[in-house]
Design a protein around this motif. Structure first.
Motif, PDB file in Angstrom:
ATOM      1  N   ARG A  25      70.426  25.668  16.614  1.00 32.37           N
ATOM      2  CA  ARG A  25      69.334  25.285  16.498  1.00 32.37           C
ATOM      3  C   ARG A  25      68.592  26.086  14.854  1.00 32.37           C
TER       4      ARG A  25
ATOM      5  N   ASN B  28      56.890  17.973  30.669  1.00 29.75           N
ATOM      6  CA  ASN B  28      57.173  18.429  32.301  1.00 29.75           C
ATOM      7  C   ASN B  28      56.421  17.944  32.771  1.00 29.75           C
TER       8      ASN B  28
ATOM      9  N   ALA C  32      59.055  30.549  30.620  1.00 31.16           N
ATOM     10  CA  ALA C  32      60.248  30.439  30.075  1.00 31.16           C
ATOM     11  C   ALA C  32      60.079  32.764  30.456  1.00 31.16           C
TER      12      ALA C  32
ATOM     13  N   LYS D 218      67.178  33.256  29.674  1.00 32.22           N
ATOM     14  CA  LYS D 218      67.711  31.867  30.087  1.00 32.22           C
ATOM     15  C   LYS D 218      67.311  30.781  29.121  1.00 32.22           C
ATOM     16  N   LYS D 219      68.480  29.938  28.327  1.00 36.97           N
ATOM     17  CA  LYS D 219      67.721  28.879  28.496  1.00 36.97           C
ATOM     18  C   LYS D 219      66.392  27.905  28.791  1.00 36.97           C
ATOM     19  N   VAL D 220      65.607  27.314  28.319  1.00 35.78           N
ATOM     20  CA  VAL D 220      64.722  26.448  29.654  1.00 35.78           C
ATOM     21  C   VAL D 220      64.630  24.995  29.313  1.00 35.78           C
ATOM     22  N   SER D 221      64.865  23.774  29.737  1.00 32.54           N
ATOM     23  CA  SER D 221      64.982  22.478  29.163  1.00 32.54           C
ATOM     24  C   SER D 221      64.205  22.121  29.934  1.00 32.54           C
TER      25      SER D 221
ATOM     26  N   GLY E  87      63.902  19.166  21.162  1.00 34.84           N
ATOM     27  CA  GLY E  87      65.061  18.980  21.896  1.00 34.84           C
ATOM     28  C   GLY E  87      66.138  19.419  21.457  1.00 34.84           C
ATOM     29  N   ASP E  88      67.469  19.787  22.045  1.00 33.86           N
ATOM     30  CA  ASP E  88      69.040  19.787  21.389  1.00 33.86           C
ATOM     31  C   ASP E  88      69.423  18.444  21.225  1.00 33.86           C
TER      32      ASP E  88
ATOM     33  N   THR F 129      63.979  15.741  25.836  1.00 32.37           N
ATOM     34  CA  THR F 129      63.800  17.274  26.621  1.00 32.37           C
ATOM     35  C   THR F 129      63.212  18.358  25.612  1.00 32.37           C
TER      36      THR F 129
ATOM     37  N   ASP G 161      63.504  21.978  24.729  1.00 32.95           N
ATOM     38  CA  ASP G 161      64.617  23.398  25.384  1.00 32.95           C
ATOM     39  C   ASP G 161      64.597  24.621  24.124  1.00 32.95           C
TER      40      ASP G 161
ATOM     41  N   TYR H 102      64.754  28.684  23.943  1.00 25.25           N
ATOM     42  CA  TYR H 102      65.736  29.560  24.391  1.00 25.25           C
ATOM     43  C   TYR H 102      65.638  31.252  23.655  1.00 25.25           C
TER      44      TYR H 102
END
Length: 308
Positions: free
Chosen positions: A2, A74, A81, A85-88, A128-129, A147, A149, A151
């Motif tokens: 990232r 969203n 968050a 865990k990853k939040v997307s 976003g990724d 998205t 994202d 982490y």
């Protein structure tokens, strides 16, 4: 890998720098974040009065005929968050562009990012990724989806990041130019960038527990109701007590579907909650926290008490 991006003032303009840059997009796109950073840096350096709008200048991209509107992040809800865990979350927006802008070209990209703090000197950035994808609805308008994202388990967030965030967006038409080539001509690359095209909020995930005892209990005797209000600490990746917060103790009589307020309790050390009530009827006790700008609302699962 990232990127963690930040914007810094450079000779009266703005430059985008990355702490880590991947070789290419995770989806295999030929345009990497490093490529976009290179072009945006040049656009910012050429901008007037720190506006981040590319000005006509040597060794700078030209102003692309494109704009972004109708931004939704969203679905208007806060981004929440936890610790690891990853939040997307989904994003959507409208891209309006000149008829001569080829948005279907492999080297055309559009992106939406969110930032904490000021636009000129943000405290943090999230994106976003993958780059958003756009679908043309006419020769000059497209709808785009992507998205944001995050982490938290990888050190992307600080506790101070909780609260209000703003969104910025940009579009880049590389027009066949390769940023890694020796003969790269940045003046043939088009850039459009906009600040404050939308807003959202980022919150620290919360947890709430309850325990009513003794069980069973005789009618008229004292029931002690304990619990704890905690929330994500993004710097330790653990949950920590949320102190000095007003939390409602509620009761639902057996056979009923509705909770009613009993009293308000302040969370203490480590988010601890404790109060007493007199046993009156069989039913469920729970704590209910209304939430704050940095922490979402949460309700504990009801704890049943059998009153004899």
């Amino acid at each position: 890998m990232r990127i963690r991006a930040t914007v810094a003032a450079v000779t009266g303009a703005l430059a985008l720098s990355a702490f880590a840059v991947p070789a290419a997009q995770a989806d295999g796109s030929a345009i990497s974040r490093e490529d976009t950073a290179k072009v945006l840096d040049a656009a910012h350096a050429a901008a007037k009065s720190g506006s981040r709008v590319a000005a006509a200048a040597a060794d700078a991209p030209y102003a692309l005929d494109a704009s972004i509107s109708n931004v939704k992040i969203n679905s208007g809800k806060a981004i929440v968050a936890g610790t690891t865990k990853k939040v997307s979350v989904p994003t959507s927006f409208t891209l309006t562009h000149g008829a001569d802008v080829d948005i279907e070209a492999a080297d055309f990209i559009v992106d939406l990012e969110i930032y904490k703090g000021s636009y000129e000197e943000p405290d943090n950035y999230l994106f976003g990724d993958l780059y958003p994808t756009c679908t043309a609805v006419s020769t000059t308008v497209a709808t785009c989806k992507g998205t944001i994202d995050a982490y938290p388990g990888e050190g992307e967030l600080y506790n101070s990041d909780a609260g209000a965030w703003s969104a910025n967006a940009y579009a880049i038409a590389f027009n066949g130019e390769d940023p890694s080539a020796a003969d790269f001509d940045i003046t043939k690359v088009g850039v459009a960038e906009q600040a404050k095209v939308g807003s959202t909020s980022l919150q620290r995930y919360s947890k709430l527990t309850v325990n009513a005892s003794p069980e069973p209990v005789k009618k008229g005797k004292t029931i002690t109701v304990t619990g704890a209000l905690t929330r994500a600490n993004w710097e330790t990746n653990k949950y920590a007590g949320y102190t000095v917060q007003s939390v409602k103790l509620q009761f639902k009589k057996k056979g009923s579907s509705t909770y009613t307020d009993v009293k308000t309790v302040k969370s203490g050390s480590a988010g601890a909650l404790k109060t007493t009530v007199k046993a009156a009827a069989d039913g469920y006790f729970r704590y209910n926290f209304a939430g704050t700008t940095t922490t979402p609302a949460v309700k504990a699962a009801g704890d049943f008490v059998d009153v004899k």
